[in-house]
Design a protein around this motif. Structure first.
Motif, PDB file in Angstrom:
ATOM      1  N   VAL A   1       0.862  -1.187   0.000  1.00 22.76           N
ATOM      2  CA  VAL A   1       0.000   0.000   0.000  1.00 22.76           C
ATOM      3  C   VAL A   1       0.898   1.236   0.000  1.00 22.76           C
ATOM      4  N   ASP A   2       0.280   2.431  -0.086  1.00 23.15           N
ATOM      5  CA  ASP A   2       1.057   3.667  -0.209  1.00 23.15           C
ATOM      6  C   ASP A   2       2.035   3.881   0.943  1.00 23.15           C
ATOM      7  N   LYS A   3       1.601   3.603   2.163  1.00 18.62           N
ATOM      8  CA  LYS A   3       2.428   3.904   3.331  1.00 18.62           C
ATOM      9  C   LYS A   3       3.289   2.740   3.798  1.00 18.62           C
ATOM     10  N   GLY A   4       3.218   1.617   3.106  1.00 15.96           N
ATOM     11  CA  GLY A   4       3.995   0.454   3.525  1.00 15.96           C
ATOM     12  C   GLY A   4       3.390  -0.824   2.993  1.00 15.96           C
ATOM     13  N   LEU A   5       3.025  -1.723   3.921  1.00 13.00           N
ATOM     14  CA  LEU A   5       2.365  -2.960   3.497  1.00 13.00           C
ATOM     15  C   LEU A   5       1.404  -3.436   4.572  1.00 13.00           C
ATOM     16  N   ARG A   6       0.411  -4.182   4.117  1.00 16.51           N
ATOM     17  CA  ARG A   6      -0.537  -4.848   5.018  1.00 16.51           C
ATOM     18  C   ARG A   6      -0.174  -6.316   5.046  1.00 16.51           C
ATOM     19  N   LEU A   7       0.036  -6.811   6.249  1.00 16.24           N
ATOM     20  CA  LEU A   7       0.448  -8.196   6.445  1.00 16.24           C
ATOM     21  C   LEU A   7      -0.693  -8.969   7.094  1.00 16.24           C
ATOM     22  N   THR A   8      -1.145 -10.039   6.457  1.00 13.47           N
ATOM     23  CA  THR A   8      -2.233 -10.851   7.006  1.00 13.47           C
ATOM     24  C   THR A   8      -1.669 -12.112   7.650  1.00 13.47           C
ATOM     25  N   LEU A   9      -1.975 -12.273   8.925  1.00 15.65           N
ATOM     26  CA  LEU A   9      -1.615 -13.501   9.627  1.00 15.65           C
ATOM     27  C   LEU A   9      -2.861 -14.373   9.693  1.00 15.65           C
ATOM     28  N   ARG A  10      -2.823 -15.516   9.037  1.00 17.14           N
ATOM     29  CA  ARG A  10      -4.007 -16.372   8.969  1.00 17.14           C
ATOM     30  C   ARG A  10      -4.150 -17.242  10.205  1.00 17.14           C
ATOM     31  N   HIS A  11      -3.046 -17.560  10.838  1.00 15.75           N
ATOM     32  CA  HIS A  11      -3.064 -18.321  12.085  1.00 15.75           C
ATOM     33  C   HIS A  11      -1.945 -17.801  12.971  1.00 15.75           C
ATOM     34  N   SER A  12      -2.165 -17.809  14.263  1.00 18.22           N
ATOM     35  CA  SER A  12      -1.107 -17.434  15.188  1.00 18.22           C
ATOM     36  C   SER A  12      -1.408 -18.031  16.549  1.00 18.22           C
ATOM     37  N   LYS A  13      -0.478 -17.868  17.457  1.00 18.00           N
ATOM     38  CA  LYS A  13      -0.623 -18.410  18.805  1.00 18.00           C
ATOM     39  C   LYS A  13      -1.855 -17.849  19.501  1.00 18.00           C
ATOM     40  N   THR A  14      -2.178 -16.593  19.232  1.00 17.59           N
ATOM     41  CA  THR A  14      -3.327 -15.962  19.877  1.00 17.59           C
ATOM     42  C   THR A  14      -4.566 -15.954  18.988  1.00 17.59           C
ATOM     43  N   ASP A  15      -4.510 -16.684  17.877  1.00 21.29           N
ATOM     44  CA  ASP A  15      -5.649 -16.765  16.947  1.00 21.29           C
ATOM     45  C   ASP A  15      -5.796 -18.204  16.475  1.00 21.29           C
ATOM     46  N   GLN A  16      -6.061 -19.099  17.429  1.00 24.93           N
ATOM     47  CA  GLN A  16      -6.130 -20.520  17.123  1.00 24.93           C
ATOM     48  C   GLN A  16      -7.297 -20.873  16.211  1.00 24.93           C
ATOM     49  N   GLU A  17      -8.334 -20.028  16.179  1.00 25.32           N
ATOM     50  CA  GLU A  17      -9.492 -20.315  15.336  1.00 25.32           C
ATOM     51  C   GLU A  17      -9.269 -19.882  13.892  1.00 25.32           C
ATOM     52  N   GLY A  18      -8.157 -19.217  13.630  1.00 26.33           N
ATOM     53  CA  GLY A  18      -7.834 -18.825  12.268  1.00 26.33           C
ATOM     54  C   GLY A  18      -8.710 -17.721  11.707  1.00 26.33           C
ATOM     55  N   GLU A  19      -9.146 -16.789  12.551  1.00 28.36           N
ATOM     56  CA  GLU A  19      -9.974 -15.686  12.066  1.00 28.36           C
ATOM     57  C   GLU A  19      -9.160 -14.720  11.205  1.00 28.36           C
ATOM     58  N   GLY A  20      -7.854 -14.677  11.422  1.00 24.70           N
ATOM     59  CA  GLY A  20      -6.987 -13.804  10.654  1.00 24.70           C
ATOM     60  C   GLY A  20      -6.793 -12.456  11.323  1.00 24.70           C
ATOM     61  N   GLN A  21      -5.579 -11.945  11.242  1.00 25.91           N
ATOM     62  CA  GLN A  21      -5.248 -10.640  11.815  1.00 25.91           C
ATOM     63  C   GLN A  21      -4.402  -9.877  10.804  1.00 25.91           C
ATOM     64  N   VAL A  22      -4.661  -8.574  10.693  1.00 25.63           N
ATOM     65  CA  VAL A  22      -3.945  -7.735   9.730  1.00 25.63           C
ATOM     66  C   VAL A  22      -3.042  -6.770  10.486  1.00 25.63           C
ATOM     67  N   ILE A  23      -1.778  -6.696  10.067  1.00 26.13           N
ATOM     68  CA  ILE A  23      -0.793  -5.815  10.697  1.00 26.13           C
ATOM     69  C   ILE A  23      -0.312  -4.804   9.664  1.00 26.13           C
ATOM     70  N   ALA A  24      -0.215  -3.552  10.067  1.00 30.67           N
ATOM     71  CA  ALA A  24       0.343  -2.513   9.216  1.00 30.67           C
ATOM     72  C   ALA A  24       1.845  -2.433   9.448  1.00 30.67           C
TER      73      ALA A  24
END
Length: 340
Positions: A198-221
């Motif tokens: 994106v213009d200011k950097g990137l959007r990173l999608t985490l599909r699974h993580s230690k704190t997201d065991q259900e796999g809802e997904g989390q987006v990091i700027a």
């Protein structure tokens, strides 16, 4: 859930003799089989893929340990399990790792339709042994790995010089790992589709993580940055990697040839220690978690709020984050600063 094979057979037998259901038994039985298959599928998805891999590995180790000592692993006696936990502690395993091994043993018993050893432990030998291990480990000096500061990481990136495939990849891993406060398991699980520029950097999608065991997904700027430049370094890697689907970071053979296989989380720790050793840092004091800890420590020092830190780190418990804040601010406004 019990073993459905016997239950299904019994159900079909009941259908066959039931005066009302007998006429429709040819319809009911296939439906039941489909539902059983669905139940098995959903059960298989109850645990995250990383958790299942860890459980299978832990169970294999326990099975091997039992075989060497002529002990039954399935079902395992509580006394045998307690002794195994003690053996892990003697080998220097952390109590969190030992707890996971115990969970894996219980999981395997349930998968086999057996009662977990902890539920057959009338004398509490497992619970008491685990409590003793944890008490002893709390009394030991902490072996927590050090956080990597932005200055440390800049030095490590600088020694990863050259335009070879490995150097370009490693610089991207180091910069992105700190910039997004990633765990090493999250780094190796990233795929090409998880990156959006994106213009200011990137959007990173985490599909699974230690704190997201259900796999809802989390987006990091991830901002472009001025010093570590994580976006620029990742773009350089993508030019080498290509746009094909698959793992974001591939393994590289000794000759420098790319493979189509993802890196292991242990290889991330080794990579960090390798470049730390090429600077003034002691490689024994850092590991995979040092990137994540480094982001949080630096964010706290720069005055970031807990809420903004949590957006990136994804911690569920604020108390954990506060530990990094207290560590970073340990000497700020010290009570004895004016008279010592």
């Amino acid at each position: 859930m019990t073993d459905w094979n016997e239950d299904a057979a019994a159900g079909e037998a009941r259908v066959a003799v039931h005066p009302v259901a007998a006429a429709s038994s040819t319809v009911v039985a296939p439906l039941l089989q489909d539902e059983i298959a669905a139940a098995r599928s959903y059960r298989a998805q109850a645990k995250a893929a990383n958790t299942l891999r860890a459980y299978l590995s832990d169970w294999s180790q326990f099975e091997g340990w039992c075989w060497e000592r002529n002990l039954d692993s399935l079902p395992a006696r509580p006394e045998a399990v307690a002794t195994y936990l003690a053996a892990l502690a003697l080998a220097g395993k952390a109590d969190s790792t030992i707890g996971r091994h115990l969970a894996a043993i219980g999981w395997k018993h349930r998968q086999a339709g057996l009662v977990a050893p902890t539920l057959r432990d009338e004398r509490m030998v497992i619970a008491d042994t685990l409590a003793g291990i944890r008490r002893e480990q709390r009394a030991r000096p902490s072996a927590r790995k050090a956080a990597l500061t932005a200055k440390d990481l800049a030095a490590m990136i600088a020694v990863a010089e050259g335009e070879g495939t490995r150097s370009i990849r490693d610089r991207a891993i180091l910069a992105l790992g700190l910039a997004a406060a990633l765990r090493r398991s999250e780094l190796v699980a990233l795929e090409r589709r998880d990156i959006e520029m994106v213009d200011k950097g990137l959007r990173l999608t985490l599909r699974h993580s230690k704190t997201d065991q259900e796999g809802e997904g989390q987006v990091i700027a991830v901002p472009s940055g001025k010093t570590l430049k994580p976006v620029e370094r990742l773009k350089a890697w993508l030019e080498v990697r290509g746009s094909t689907a698959g793992p974001l970071f591939y393994r590289i053979e000794p000759q420098g040839r790319l493979t189509d296989k993802p890196m292991s989380d242990r290889s991330i720790a080794r990579l960090i220690q390798k470049y730390a050793g090429r600077t003034d840092l002691d490689p024994e004091t850092v590991a995979g978690h040092s990137l994540r800890a480094g982001f949080l420590t630096e964010a706290s020092r720069s005055g970031a709020t807990i809420a903004k830190m949590q957006e990136v780190s994804r911690h569920k418990k604020v108390e954990v984050l506060l530990g990094y804040v207290r560590s970073a601010e340990l000497f700020d406004d010290h009570a004895g600063a004016e008279f010592l």
